[in-house]
Design a protein around this motif. Structure first.
Motif, mmCIF file in Angstrom:
data_model
loop_
_atom_site.group_PDB
_atom_site.id
_atom_site.type_symbol
_atom_site.label_atom_id
_atom_site.label_comp_id
_atom_site.label_asym_id
_atom_site.label_seq_id
_atom_site.Cartn_x
_atom_site.Cartn_y
_atom_site.Cartn_z
ATOM 1 N N ALA A 1 0.830 -1.206 0.000
ATOM 2 C CA ALA A 1 0.000 0.000 0.000
ATOM 3 C C ALA A 1 0.860 1.250 0.000
ATOM 4 O O ALA A 1 1.856 1.332 0.728
ATOM 5 C CB ALA A 1 -0.931 -0.001 1.208
ATOM 6 N N ALA A 2 0.465 2.217 -0.825
ATOM 7 C CA ALA A 2 1.152 3.510 -0.923
ATOM 8 C C ALA A 2 2.665 3.316 -1.062
ATOM 9 O O ALA A 2 3.448 3.915 -0.348
ATOM 10 C CB ALA A 2 0.799 4.403 0.259
ATOM 11 N N ASN A 3 3.050 2.480 -2.001
ATOM 12 C CA ASN A 3 4.465 2.157 -2.210
ATOM 13 C C ASN A 3 5.272 3.371 -2.656
ATOM 14 O O ASN A 3 6.431 3.497 -2.321
ATOM 15 C CB ASN A 3 4.585 1.024 -3.221
ATOM 16 C CG ASN A 3 5.934 0.376 -3.214
ATOM 17 O OD1 ASN A 3 6.526 0.197 -2.165
ATOM 18 N ND2 ASN A 3 6.440 0.038 -4.379
ATOM 19 N N PHE A 4 4.649 4.274 -3.425
ATOM 20 C CA PHE A 4 5.283 5.524 -3.829
ATOM 21 C C PHE A 4 4.191 6.493 -4.238
ATOM 22 O O PHE A 4 3.014 6.141 -4.270
ATOM 23 C CB PHE A 4 6.311 5.312 -4.955
ATOM 24 C CG PHE A 4 5.732 4.826 -6.261
ATOM 25 C CD1 PHE A 4 5.363 5.727 -7.254
ATOM 26 C CD2 PHE A 4 5.592 3.470 -6.519
ATOM 27 C CE1 PHE A 4 4.847 5.285 -8.467
ATOM 28 C CE2 PHE A 4 5.081 3.019 -7.721
ATOM 29 C CZ PHE A 4 4.701 3.928 -8.695
ATOM 30 N N LEU A 5 4.571 7.728 -4.522
ATOM 31 C CA LEU A 5 3.615 8.749 -4.951
ATOM 32 C C LEU A 5 3.789 9.036 -6.436
ATOM 33 O O LEU A 5 4.915 9.056 -6.941
ATOM 34 C CB LEU A 5 3.806 10.042 -4.164
ATOM 35 C CG LEU A 5 3.500 10.001 -2.674
ATOM 36 C CD1 LEU A 5 3.835 11.353 -2.041
ATOM 37 C CD2 LEU A 5 2.057 9.635 -2.419
ATOM 38 N N TRP A 6 2.694 9.265 -7.109
ATOM 39 C CA TRP A 6 2.691 9.707 -8.500
ATOM 40 C C TRP A 6 1.826 10.958 -8.561
ATOM 41 O O TRP A 6 0.638 10.889 -8.270
ATOM 42 C CB TRP A 6 2.139 8.620 -9.423
ATOM 43 C CG TRP A 6 2.099 9.025 -10.862
ATOM 44 C CD1 TRP A 6 3.133 9.016 -11.750
ATOM 45 C CD2 TRP A 6 0.970 9.503 -11.584
ATOM 46 N NE1 TRP A 6 2.719 9.468 -12.970
ATOM 47 C CE2 TRP A 6 1.384 9.783 -12.895
ATOM 48 C CE3 TRP A 6 -0.358 9.735 -11.244
ATOM 49 C CZ2 TRP A 6 0.523 10.275 -13.865
ATOM 50 C CZ3 TRP A 6 -1.210 10.223 -12.213
ATOM 51 C CH2 TRP A 6 -0.762 10.489 -13.512
ATOM 52 N N HIS A 7 2.429 12.081 -8.860
ATOM 53 C CA HIS A 7 1.722 13.371 -8.908
ATOM 54 C C HIS A 7 0.898 13.598 -7.636
ATOM 55 O O HIS A 7 -0.248 14.050 -7.691
ATOM 56 C CB HIS A 7 0.836 13.458 -10.152
ATOM 57 C CG HIS A 7 1.612 13.435 -11.431
ATOM 58 N ND1 HIS A 7 2.093 14.577 -12.023
ATOM 59 C CD2 HIS A 7 2.016 12.416 -12.212
ATOM 60 C CE1 HIS A 7 2.741 14.252 -13.128
ATOM 61 N NE2 HIS A 7 2.722 12.940 -13.258
ATOM 62 N N GLY A 8 1.483 13.247 -6.507
ATOM 63 C CA GLY A 8 0.840 13.449 -5.217
ATOM 64 C C GLY A 8 -0.165 12.382 -4.818
ATOM 65 O O GLY A 8 -0.735 12.448 -3.731
ATOM 66 N N LEU A 9 -0.391 11.399 -5.678
ATOM 67 C CA LEU A 9 -1.335 10.322 -5.370
ATOM 68 C C LEU A 9 -0.582 9.079 -4.911
ATOM 69 O O LEU A 9 0.425 8.701 -5.521
ATOM 70 C CB LEU A 9 -2.170 9.954 -6.606
ATOM 71 C CG LEU A 9 -3.053 11.043 -7.189
ATOM 72 C CD1 LEU A 9 -3.672 10.570 -8.503
ATOM 73 C CD2 LEU A 9 -4.141 11.433 -6.205
ATOM 74 N N PRO A 10 -1.045 8.423 -3.843
ATOM 75 C CA PRO A 10 -0.394 7.183 -3.416
ATOM 76 C C PRO A 10 -0.651 6.074 -4.427
ATOM 77 O O PRO A 10 -1.766 5.926 -4.931
ATOM 78 C CB PRO A 10 -1.054 6.870 -2.074
ATOM 79 C CG PRO A 10 -2.378 7.558 -2.127
ATOM 80 C CD PRO A 10 -2.193 8.769 -2.994
ATOM 81 N N VAL A 11 0.395 5.345 -4.753
ATOM 82 C CA VAL A 11 0.293 4.237 -5.711
ATOM 83 C C VAL A 11 0.450 2.925 -4.955
ATOM 84 O O VAL A 11 1.425 2.730 -4.230
ATOM 85 C CB VAL A 11 1.373 4.346 -6.804
ATOM 86 C CG1 VAL A 11 1.298 3.154 -7.760
ATOM 87 C CG2 VAL A 11 1.232 5.654 -7.565
ATOM 88 N N ASP A 12 -0.515 2.041 -5.145
ATOM 89 C CA ASP A 12 -0.459 0.713 -4.540
ATOM 90 C C ASP A 12 0.136 -0.261 -5.553
ATOM 91 O O ASP A 12 -0.103 -0.146 -6.760
ATOM 92 C CB ASP A 12 -1.858 0.244 -4.143
ATOM 93 C CG ASP A 12 -2.493 1.151 -3.096
ATOM 94 O OD1 ASP A 12 -1.767 1.653 -2.221
ATOM 95 O OD2 ASP A 12 -3.721 1.367 -3.164
ATOM 96 N N VAL A 13 0.905 -1.227 -5.056
ATOM 97 C CA VAL A 13 1.502 -2.251 -5.903
ATOM 98 C C VAL A 13 1.009 -3.603 -5.410
ATOM 99 O O VAL A 13 1.155 -3.923 -4.225
ATOM 100 C CB VAL A 13 3.053 -2.186 -5.861
ATOM 101 C CG1 VAL A 13 3.658 -3.307 -6.688
ATOM 102 C CG2 VAL A 13 3.538 -0.824 -6.343
ATOM 103 N N ALA A 14 0.412 -4.384 -6.308
ATOM 104 C CA ALA A 14 -0.081 -5.719 -5.969
ATOM 105 C C ALA A 14 0.806 -6.752 -6.659
ATOM 106 O O ALA A 14 0.892 -6.792 -7.887
ATOM 107 C CB ALA A 14 -1.532 -5.885 -6.403
ATOM 108 N N VAL A 15 1.469 -7.554 -5.855
ATOM 109 C CA VAL A 15 2.366 -8.589 -6.364
ATOM 110 C C VAL A 15 1.642 -9.927 -6.256
ATOM 111 O O VAL A 15 1.112 -10.268 -5.191
ATOM 112 C CB VAL A 15 3.679 -8.618 -5.553
ATOM 113 C CG1 VAL A 15 4.625 -9.674 -6.080
ATOM 114 C CG2 VAL A 15 4.333 -7.241 -5.574
ATOM 115 N N ALA A 16 1.635 -10.664 -7.337
ATOM 116 C CA ALA A 16 0.955 -11.960 -7.334
ATOM 117 C C ALA A 16 1.678 -12.932 -6.402
ATOM 118 O O ALA A 16 2.902 -13.028 -6.427
ATOM 119 C CB ALA A 16 0.902 -12.529 -8.742
ATOM 120 N N ALA A 17 0.922 -13.631 -5.569
ATOM 121 C CA ALA A 17 1.492 -14.640 -4.682
ATOM 122 C C ALA A 17 1.564 -15.992 -5.389
ATOM 123 O O ALA A 17 2.237 -16.896 -4.945
ATOM 124 C CB ALA A 17 0.658 -14.759 -3.414
#
Length: 77
Positions: free
Chosen positions: A5-21
């Motif tokens: 969750a909120a791995n980094f920001l893009w133009h001030g928006l938090p970016v979530d990253v979902a990694v397949a298990a």
């Protein structure tokens, strides 16, 4: 699927990253995550197999696709 969750920001928006298990996220889980992402204005990067995909504003999708095409990680460091 593992969610960063909120791995980094893009133009001030938090970016979530979902990694397949596994090989791919379950369709129902990915659908829920995309709905959450859209409702909360949180761009999303997710993995299916070895491939990465972006969900969110068109400019975000284009930027992430460009990074992937250049062989870079899809998230910013």
């Amino acid at each position: 699927m593992i969610l960063l969750a909120a791995n980094f920001l893009w133009h001030g928006l938090p970016v979530d990253v979902a990694v397949a298990a596994g090989a791919r996220p379950k369709p129902k889980a990915l659908e829920w995550l995309m709905q959450f992402s859209a409702a909360n204005q949180r761009p999303l990067i997710y993995q299916i197999g070895e491939d990465w995909f972006a969900f969110g504003p068109p400019a975000f999708q284009a930027e992430i696709a460009g990074r992937i095409q250049r062989g870079q990680k899809p998230w910013l460091e």
